[in-house]
Scaffold this active site. Structure first.
Site, PDB file in Angstrom:
ATOM      1  N   ASP A  86     -82.890  22.924 103.687  1.00  0.00           N
ATOM      2  CA  ASP A  86     -82.200  22.837 102.405  1.00  0.00           C
ATOM      3  C   ASP A  86     -81.939  24.208 101.800  1.00  0.00           C
ATOM      4  O   ASP A  86     -82.448  25.230 102.283  1.00  0.00           O
ATOM      5  CB  ASP A  86     -83.000  21.959 101.413  1.00  0.00           C
ATOM      6  CG  ASP A  86     -84.500  22.251 101.437  1.00  0.00           C
ATOM      7  OD1 ASP A  86     -84.904  23.297 101.966  1.00  0.00           O
ATOM      8  OD2 ASP A  86     -85.268  21.432 100.913  1.00  0.00           O
ATOM      9  N   ASN A 114     -93.886  14.282  94.480  1.00  0.00           N
ATOM     10  CA  ASN A 114     -93.261  12.968  94.314  1.00  0.00           C
ATOM     11  C   ASN A 114     -92.864  12.341  95.651  1.00  0.00           C
ATOM     12  O   ASN A 114     -92.131  11.365  95.689  1.00  0.00           O
ATOM     13  CB  ASN A 114     -92.039  13.075  93.395  1.00  0.00           C
ATOM     14  CG  ASN A 114     -90.977  14.019  93.964  1.00  0.00           C
ATOM     15  OD1 ASN A 114     -91.067  14.467  95.100  1.00  0.00           O
ATOM     16  ND2 ASN A 114     -89.955  14.317  93.173  1.00  0.00           N
ATOM     17  N   HIS A 148     -91.056  13.811  98.042  1.00  0.00           N
ATOM     18  CA  HIS A 148     -89.783  14.236  98.644  1.00  0.00           C
ATOM     19  C   HIS A 148     -90.009  15.019  99.936  1.00  0.00           C
ATOM     20  O   HIS A 148     -91.040  15.658 100.115  1.00  0.00           O
ATOM     21  CB  HIS A 148     -88.890  15.012  97.647  1.00  0.00           C
ATOM     22  CG  HIS A 148     -89.315  16.407  97.334  1.00  0.00           C
ATOM     23  ND1 HIS A 148     -89.063  17.018  96.119  1.00  0.00           N
ATOM     24  CD2 HIS A 148     -89.948  17.359  98.066  1.00  0.00           C
ATOM     25  CE1 HIS A 148     -89.508  18.256  96.139  1.00  0.00           C
ATOM     26  NE2 HIS A 148     -90.055  18.494  97.306  1.00  0.00           N
ATOM     27  N   GLU A 206     -85.068  13.403  97.082  1.00  0.00           N
ATOM     28  CA  GLU A 206     -85.937  12.961  95.993  1.00  0.00           C
ATOM     29  C   GLU A 206     -86.071  11.438  96.021  1.00  0.00           C
ATOM     30  O   GLU A 206     -85.286  10.759  96.697  1.00  0.00           O
ATOM     31  CB  GLU A 206     -85.324  13.408  94.658  1.00  0.00           C
ATOM     32  CG  GLU A 206     -85.121  14.918  94.524  1.00  0.00           C
ATOM     33  CD  GLU A 206     -86.405  15.680  94.232  1.00  0.00           C
ATOM     34  OE1 GLU A 206     -87.506  15.229  94.608  1.00  0.00           O
ATOM     35  OE2 GLU A 206     -86.307  16.769  93.621  1.00  0.00           O
TER      36      GLU A 206
HETATM   37  C1  F6R Z   1     -88.521  23.188 101.173  1.00  0.00           C
HETATM   38  C2  F6R Z   1     -88.568  21.747 101.069  1.00  0.00           C
HETATM   39  C3  F6R Z   1     -89.446  21.024 100.096  1.00  0.00           C
HETATM   40  C4  F6R Z   1     -90.893  21.520 100.125  1.00  0.00           C
HETATM   41  C5  F6R Z   1     -91.749  20.748  99.129  1.00  0.00           C
HETATM   42  C6  F6R Z   1     -93.165  21.264  99.084  1.00  0.00           C
HETATM   43  O1  F6R Z   1     -87.597  23.594 102.164  1.00  0.00           O
HETATM   44  O2  F6R Z   1     -87.845  21.130 101.777  1.00  0.00           O
HETATM   45  O3  F6R Z   1     -89.404  19.654 100.389  1.00  0.00           O
HETATM   46  O4  F6R Z   1     -91.397  21.356 101.414  1.00  0.00           O
HETATM   47  O5  F6R Z   1     -91.178  20.838  97.859  1.00  0.00           O
HETATM   48  O6  F6R Z   1     -93.154  22.562  98.585  1.00  0.00           O
HETATM   49  P1  F6R Z   1     -94.486  23.447  98.561  1.00  0.00           P
HETATM   50  O7  F6R Z   1     -94.827  23.729  99.976  1.00  0.00           O
HETATM   51  O8  F6R Z   1     -94.087  24.672  97.798  1.00  0.00           O
HETATM   52  O9  F6R Z   1     -95.511  22.621  97.870  1.00  0.00           O
END
Ligand code: F6R
Length: 266
Positions: A67, A136, A138, A143
């Site tokens: 992403d 959450n 995701h 989301e």
């Molecule tokens: C990032 C991504 C997000 C993160 C998620 C967890 O490329 O796709 O889904 O993996 O938000 O983020 P952290 O590791 O910062 O808790």
């Protein structure tokens, strides 16, 4: 799902990194799916160490990131392209021309999403996809309420995700509320998926993903449909799993099986 519970974040990073190292050593032109955020940083450190010690080479590797923020170009310090350069690509022998991140500055983001999907297909598809998980549930920026069959597209971030990521932006700085993300359907097509999570603040999401119903309320629960999904977590992230002891038992039996197979005469 293979659920691997390890004592701490360092062990999670090492275990996860070894999967990528083994994959590349088996297939030098592997196609990797990569993630940003805090969780993969330690894994990337392990990959850098292994590359510098000549234990793995990225020369023929292709990568696709999950992403990118819509509205940031790759030179912006908070863009995921910038993050990947800083955290991994600048420190290993990968050819940056073979590293792909969705273009946050695309003139036409809808066309850019289609082109990203095509590029993944043309490369032969992702061999191993790295994932983190949001509080959450995701994955990527899919989301809650995302279609479990979704493809790469423009997606609105929830307030929760914007708040969680605000720590990376300076006060008053423009923080995007839109992203381009691989879809859940795109992620499920990877041949193998490795999801890492550490810390107590991920415990609810991990429980919902592994032991809850498959539902768009927890997008990561779609991984229950993947035939080779490995969930690597520390004790804190595992603390709300009802069947944690069962997963530990299965993992220790798996280790014994692997050992037995490795010792079989050729
Ligand atoms: C990032 C991504 C997000 C993160 C998620 C967890 O490329 O796709 O889904 O993996 O938000 O983020 P952290 O590791 O910062 O808790």
């Amino acid at each position: 799902m293979q659920i691997v519970i390890l004592k701490d974040a360092a062990a999670v990073a090492e275990y996860g990194a070894q999967i990528f190292i083994d994959q590349i050593n088996r297939k030098s032109d592997s196609v990797l799916g990569l993630a940003t955020g805090s969780t993969p940083v330690a894994l990337y450190q392990e990959l850098i160490k292994a590359n510098q010690a000549n234990k793995v080479s990225f020369k023929q590797v292709t990568s696709f990131n999950l992403d990118e923020y819509l509205g940031l170009d790759g030179d912006h310090a908070q863009s995921y392209r910038f993050f990947m350069n800083e955290q991994l690509f600048n420190h290993v022998d990968i050819d940056k021309n073979n590293t792909f991140v969705p273009p946050g500055d695309a003139q036409n983001p809808i066309t850019a999403c289609k082109m990203y999907e095509n590029k993944i297909s043309q490369s032969g598809g992702v061999d191993v996809q790295l994932l983190g998980i949001g509080r959450n549930g995701h994955i990527g920026f899919n989301e809650p309420s995302s279609s479990l069959a979704s493809r790469t597209r423009v997606k609105t971030l929830t307030k929760e995700t914007v708040e969680d990521n605000a720590r990376f932006f300076a006060e008053g700085e423009f923080q995007p509320h839109l992203s381009i993300t691989m879809g859940i359907g795109t992620i499920l097509e990877a041949k193998k998926v490795v999801l890492l999570a550490t810390g107590e603040n991920k415990a609810d999401a991990i429980r919902d993903m592994c032991e809850g119903a498959v539902s768009a309320v927890c997008p990561a629960s779609a991984l229950q449909f993947h035939q080779d999904a490995v969930v690597v977590i520390d004790e804190a992230a595992a603390s709300k799993l009802v069947n944690a002891e069962l997963y530990k038992h299965i993992e220790s039996e798996n280790q014994k099986l692997q050992q037995y197979l490795a010792e079989l005469p050729n």
